[in-house]
Design an enzyme around this catalytic site. Structure first.
Site, PDB file in Angstrom:
ATOM      1  N   HIS A  17      -4.478   1.900  -7.526  1.00 28.85           N
ATOM      2  CA  HIS A  17      -3.056   1.846  -7.184  1.00 28.85           C
ATOM      3  C   HIS A  17      -2.257   1.137  -8.275  1.00 28.85           C
ATOM      4  CE1 HIS A  17       0.302   0.042  -4.573  1.00 28.85           C
ATOM      5  NE2 HIS A  17       0.542   1.339  -4.634  1.00 28.85           N
ATOM      6  N   ARG A  18      -1.437   1.903  -8.986  1.00 25.65           N
ATOM      7  CA  ARG A  18      -0.697   1.393 -10.154  1.00 25.65           C
ATOM      8  C   ARG A  18      -1.683   0.818 -11.177  1.00 25.65           C
ATOM      9  NH1 ARG A  18       3.592  -2.067  -6.432  1.00 25.65           N
ATOM     10  NH2 ARG A  18       3.795  -0.455  -4.828  1.00 25.65           N
ATOM     11  N   GLU A  44      -2.992   5.996  -9.564  1.00 25.81           N
ATOM     12  CA  GLU A  44      -1.659   6.252  -9.034  1.00 25.81           C
ATOM     13  C   GLU A  44      -0.659   5.507  -9.880  1.00 25.81           C
ATOM     14  OE1 GLU A  44       1.862   5.267  -6.391  1.00 25.81           O
ATOM     15  OE2 GLU A  44       0.467   3.962  -7.469  1.00 25.81           O
ATOM     16  N   ASP A  46       3.951   5.151 -10.696  1.00 29.42           N
ATOM     17  CA  ASP A  46       5.309   5.427 -10.242  1.00 29.42           C
ATOM     18  C   ASP A  46       6.182   5.781 -11.438  1.00 29.42           C
ATOM     19  OD1 ASP A  46       4.905   4.188  -7.412  1.00 29.42           O
ATOM     20  OD2 ASP A  46       4.301   2.604  -8.795  1.00 29.42           O
ATOM     21  N   HIS A  59       7.412   0.640 -10.709  1.00 29.39           N
ATOM     22  CA  HIS A  59       7.585   0.784  -9.264  1.00 29.39           C
ATOM     23  C   HIS A  59       8.968   0.355  -8.804  1.00 29.39           C
ATOM     24  CE1 HIS A  59       7.399  -0.525  -5.025  1.00 29.39           C
ATOM     25  NE2 HIS A  59       6.618   0.526  -4.876  1.00 29.39           N
ATOM     26  N   GLU A 118       3.827   9.379  -8.582  1.00 32.36           N
ATOM     27  CA  GLU A 118       4.803   9.230  -7.510  1.00 32.36           C
ATOM     28  C   GLU A 118       6.222   9.208  -8.079  1.00 32.36           C
ATOM     29  OE1 GLU A 118       6.412   6.166  -4.071  1.00 32.36           O
ATOM     30  OE2 GLU A 118       4.392   5.859  -4.893  1.00 32.36           O
ATOM     31  N   LYS A 120       9.707   8.055  -7.689  1.00 30.54           N
ATOM     32  CA  LYS A 120      10.265   6.933  -6.944  1.00 30.54           C
ATOM     33  C   LYS A 120      11.696   7.151  -6.487  1.00 30.54           C
ATOM     34  CE  LYS A 120       8.741   3.770  -5.918  1.00 30.54           C
ATOM     35  NZ  LYS A 120       7.905   3.532  -4.689  1.00 30.54           N
ATOM     36  N   ASP A 237      -5.423  -1.475  -4.583  1.00 33.21           N
ATOM     37  CA  ASP A 237      -5.201  -2.391  -5.701  1.00 33.21           C
ATOM     38  C   ASP A 237      -6.511  -2.826  -6.342  1.00 33.21           C
ATOM     39  OD1 ASP A 237      -2.578  -2.203  -4.860  1.00 33.21           O
ATOM     40  OD2 ASP A 237      -2.427  -4.272  -4.147  1.00 33.21           O
TER      41      ASP A 237
END
Length: 252
Positions: A17-18, A44, A46, A59, A118, A120, A237
């Site tokens: 995640h990120r 992943e 953003d 993000h 993603e 945003k 994470d």
């Protein structure tokens, strides 16, 4: 407490995640590089537009959390954003981390990852810009575009029906209206909060959708719920909370 890592099938999407954002500042080269060193195959990230309409990997729209009070991505040029320290907020040893563009990330890692990109913000032309970046790097088969904004996903599918998309949902989880909308959009995935997953809900979604992918894995309880629900993957994470095994799905 469970024994980490939780063993999951090889088909389960372990998505950093990120990047590996539990151990390095989110959405930075440090976080994505760490995910690669950990052997993670999916990340992943953003994306949003800078003032000069460059796709930047970030993000938050407002940069206060990263130590830049009042700064807004949409009101700064890429050159201005590149001057910002995007790592010290996490730890002083990451002080040299700078904001990335989507192009930089895709160029650096290429086919090393599957990218869950993603969107945003709802911004005019952002969907076409994302698809252009994907096409220029020849990564159409390595990208899933996600968003909380269903209209953005519809635009992606209108522009390029071959690109898989995933709809992120907050409250309501795998409700019948959410599943119906995901089908109407043409989603590969529906992506509810980890805490909202149930085995019955996942089974129902699987009758009409290929994948259920969780987000918001913040605790051991969340991780256990993802595994026990029968979901197909999760953003996390700390991606070392999960590990691929060779056997059947183990109930935690």
């Amino acid at each position: 407490m469970p024994d980490f890592p939780l063993v999951v099938p090889s088909s389960f999407r372990i998505i950093a995640h990120r990047g590996a954002s539990g151990y390095a500042p989110e959405n930075t080269m440090a976080a994505f590089s760490l995910a690669a060193r950990m052997g993670i195959r999916e990340v992943e990230l953003d994306v949003q537009f800078s003032q000069d309409r460059r796709l930047v990997v970030c993000h938050d729209r407002v940069l206060d959390r990263y130590g830049h009070p009042g700064g807004r991505v949409a009101e700064m040029t890429l050159a201005e954003l590149k001057t910002l320290d995007m790592g010290s907020w996490f730890s002083p040893r990451f002080a040299d981390e700078r904001i990335l563009t989507l192009e930089e990330l895709l160029s650096h890692f290429g086919s090393r990852f599957i990218y869950h990109v993603e969107i945003k913000e709802e911004a005019d032309g952002i969907e076409a810009a994302v698809l252009k970046a994907i096409d220029e790097h020849g990564l159409g088969d390595r990208v899933i575009v996600t968003s909380f904004h269903s209209d953005a996903l519809r635009t992606i599918k209108d522009l390029d029906p071959s690109i898989p998309v995933g709809w992120l949902v907050k409250e309501g989880g795998l409700s019948e209206p959410h599943i119906e909308r995901a089908v109407e959009i043409g989603c590969l995935q529906i992506c509810p909060l980890a805490r909202d997953l149930t085995p019955d809900g996942v089974q129902t979604a699987h009758t009409v959708l290929a994948e259920v992918r969780a987000h918001g894995v913040r605790s051991a309880v969340d991780a256990l719920n993802v595994v026990n629900s029968g979901a197909d993957g999760a953003t996390v994470d700390r991606p070392d909370w999960f590990a691929h095994g060779n056997g059947e799905r183990r109930r935690a």
